[in-house]
Write an enzyme that holds these catalytic residues in place. Structure first.
Site, PDB file in Angstrom:
ATOM      1  N   ALA A  59     -33.349  44.204 -20.038  1.00 58.75           N
ATOM      2  CA  ALA A  59     -33.226  44.731 -21.402  1.00 58.75           C
ATOM      3  C   ALA A  59     -31.994  45.615 -21.451  1.00 58.75           C
ATOM      4  O   ALA A  59     -31.607  46.215 -20.436  1.00 58.75           O
ATOM      5  CB  ALA A  59     -34.468  45.537 -21.805  1.00 58.75           C
ATOM      6  N   ILE A  61     -31.592  48.472 -22.752  1.00 58.18           N
ATOM      7  CA  ILE A  61     -31.826  49.909 -22.539  1.00 58.18           C
ATOM      8  C   ILE A  61     -32.203  50.259 -21.104  1.00 58.18           C
ATOM      9  O   ILE A  61     -32.255  51.439 -20.758  1.00 58.18           O
ATOM     10  CB  ILE A  61     -32.905  50.458 -23.490  1.00 58.18           C
ATOM     11  CG1 ILE A  61     -34.264  49.821 -23.199  1.00 58.18           C
ATOM     12  CG2 ILE A  61     -32.491  50.306 -24.932  1.00 58.18           C
ATOM     13  CD1 ILE A  61     -35.429  50.631 -23.746  1.00 58.18           C
ATOM     14  N   TYR A  62     -32.478  49.280 -20.254  1.00 63.77           N
ATOM     15  CA  TYR A  62     -32.819  49.610 -18.875  1.00 63.77           C
ATOM     16  C   TYR A  62     -31.599  50.259 -18.209  1.00 63.77           C
ATOM     17  O   TYR A  62     -30.574  49.603 -17.981  1.00 63.77           O
ATOM     18  CB  TYR A  62     -33.236  48.365 -18.089  1.00 63.77           C
ATOM     19  CG  TYR A  62     -34.550  47.738 -18.509  1.00 63.77           C
ATOM     20  CD1 TYR A  62     -35.392  48.344 -19.433  1.00 63.77           C
ATOM     21  CD2 TYR A  62     -34.948  46.513 -17.978  1.00 63.77           C
ATOM     22  CE1 TYR A  62     -36.588  47.767 -19.804  1.00 63.77           C
ATOM     23  CE2 TYR A  62     -36.157  45.929 -18.345  1.00 63.77           C
ATOM     24  CZ  TYR A  62     -36.965  46.558 -19.268  1.00 63.77           C
ATOM     25  OH  TYR A  62     -38.145  45.967 -19.643  1.00 63.77           O
ATOM     26  N   SER A  63     -31.738  51.534 -17.898  1.00 66.38           N
ATOM     27  CA  SER A  63     -30.636  52.310 -17.317  1.00 66.38           C
ATOM     28  C   SER A  63     -29.365  52.177 -18.149  1.00 66.38           C
ATOM     29  O   SER A  63     -28.259  52.100 -17.623  1.00 66.38           O
ATOM     30  CB  SER A  63     -30.379  51.900 -15.861  1.00 66.38           C
ATOM     31  OG  SER A  63     -31.415  52.357 -15.031  1.00 66.38           O
ATOM     32  N   ARG A  64     -29.562  52.118 -19.458  1.00 64.96           N
ATOM     33  CA  ARG A  64     -28.459  52.058 -20.422  1.00 64.96           C
ATOM     34  C   ARG A  64     -27.428  50.982 -20.076  1.00 64.96           C
ATOM     35  O   ARG A  64     -26.228  51.215 -20.005  1.00 64.96           O
ATOM     36  CB  ARG A  64     -27.785  53.419 -20.560  1.00 64.96           C
ATOM     37  CG  ARG A  64     -26.906  53.519 -21.791  1.00 64.96           C
ATOM     38  CD  ARG A  64     -26.486  54.939 -22.089  1.00 64.96           C
ATOM     39  NE  ARG A  64     -25.563  54.989 -23.215  1.00 64.96           N
ATOM     40  CZ  ARG A  64     -25.901  54.854 -24.500  1.00 64.96           C
ATOM     41  NH1 ARG A  64     -27.166  54.674 -24.816  1.00 64.96           N
ATOM     42  NH2 ARG A  64     -25.004  54.902 -25.455  1.00 64.96           N
TER      43      ARG A  64
END
Length: 342
Positions: A59, A61-64
């Site tokens: 995704a 947003i995972y660790s931006r």
């Protein structure tokens, strides 16, 4: 590795898929999940692919964005048709007014950014990470259909939708001839069975396959949490417990007790039993497993190649049963008209 069709589509996916939420470890929340770098990611992907797990879920947003970047780099050099990538967008990814949601503006930018980070020309399964009630559904669906027709996306899904969110979207897609959702990435576990009340019957009726996230109940079914014992120092629940699905302690212990009994009968671990139970549920196409290290990954891979007996499934069903909310408890009283999906 067993493969299943993803909902009412022609795409075959492995029953276990590999989640990349542990990649990167940027920020306190994702650091608690894991801090897998590119070198370790390559090793984990090698193990997964060797076992037949060729669907990798991420995704933006995972660790931006770092999780997607690490996944893309770790996959470099492998034939593109040897693996499948799923990723998601909808959550806020910046401070701007249009850097959140499922608008045409945000989705077009999100997909292009994910493609760049992943180092690929297309995404096999793209999922909305959550419902956006402020954007007309027609705008979202037409945008996704355009992206499918452009070859950037192959299949579409959603995540964390309510039943009416999903059903309205499916109806509009059919009415306009747009690409329809074939997957719902949903929370489902032995200590989180709300999915069965409405989303599972909807999935059966409409041909939407479940992509299960957090199958071990937000880290509570790892086999390390038991009645009368302190939370292990290494548990991510020290940081993330309040951010995940709530679970009453006594209910959790009741389910873990049942899992321990079956572990003694089968010689399997608590996580393997919890995962195997999910793989026998209707609509489940694939269960997303995560791993901070090789040991965790290999243990989770041991959830396939065998099945719990009907009696063992019934034991787990009874231990994890919960009172339903209205109108589901009312409907359950009339099984001849409303049979249970399970």
């Amino acid at each position: 590795m067993e493969h299943r069709y993803l909902g009412r589509s022609g795409l075959r996916v492995p029953v276990l898929s590999f989640g990349t939420g542990t990649f990167g470890g940027h920020g306190d929340f994702f650091k608690a999940w894991g801090q897998t770098d590119v070198a370790e990611a390559r090793r984990l992907l090698d193990i997964a692919l060797e076992a037949g797990v060729n669907l990798f879920d991420s995704a933006d947003i995972y660790s931006r964005g770092a999780a997607e970047s690490i996944l893309g780099e770790a996959l470099q050099g492998r034939p593109r048709d040897s693996y499948l990538i799923s990723t998601k967008a909808t959550f806020r990814f910046g401070d701007g007014e249009n850097e959140v949601g499922s608008s045409r503006q945000h989705l077009l930018r999100s997909v292009d950014a994910s493609l760049k980070r992943l180092g690929t020309d297309y995404i096999d399964l793209f999922q909305l990470h959550g419902f956006d009630a402020r954007t007309p559904i027609e705008e979202t669906l037409s945008t996704l259909d355009d992206l499918v027709r452009a070859g950037k996306l192959r299949y579409l899904g959603v995540s964390n939708f309510s039943g009416w969110h999903l059903m309205k979207s499916l109806d509009l897609a059919e009415r306009h001839g747009w690409s329809r959702y074939v997957a719902h990435q949903a929370y489902y576990s032995l200590i989180g069975r709300d999915y069965e009340w409405e989303l599972m019957p909807l999935g059966l009726d409409q041909g939407v396959g479940a992509v299960v996230w957090s199958p071990l109940g937000w880290g509570r079914l790892t086999g390390k949490i038991r009645r009368g014992q302190p939370l292990p120092d290494t548990s991510r629940l020290h940081v993330t417990a309040d951010m995940g699905p709530p679970v009453e302690q006594e209910y959790l212990y009741r389910v873990v007790d049942a899992l321990d009994d079956i572990a003694a009968q089968t010689g399997k671990t608590v996580p393997q039993i919890a995962l195997n139970w999910l793989l026998q549920r209707p609509t489940v196409a694939t269960v997303v497993i995560g791993a901070r290290n090789e040991e965790q990954l290999r243990q989770n891979l041991g959830a396939v190649g065998w099945n719990l007996t009907p009696e063992q499934v019934a034991t787990l069903d009874a231990a994890s049963a919960r009172d339903k909310a209205y109108p589901y408890w009312h409907q359950a009283g009339f099984a001849e008209r409303n049979p249970s999906p399970v």
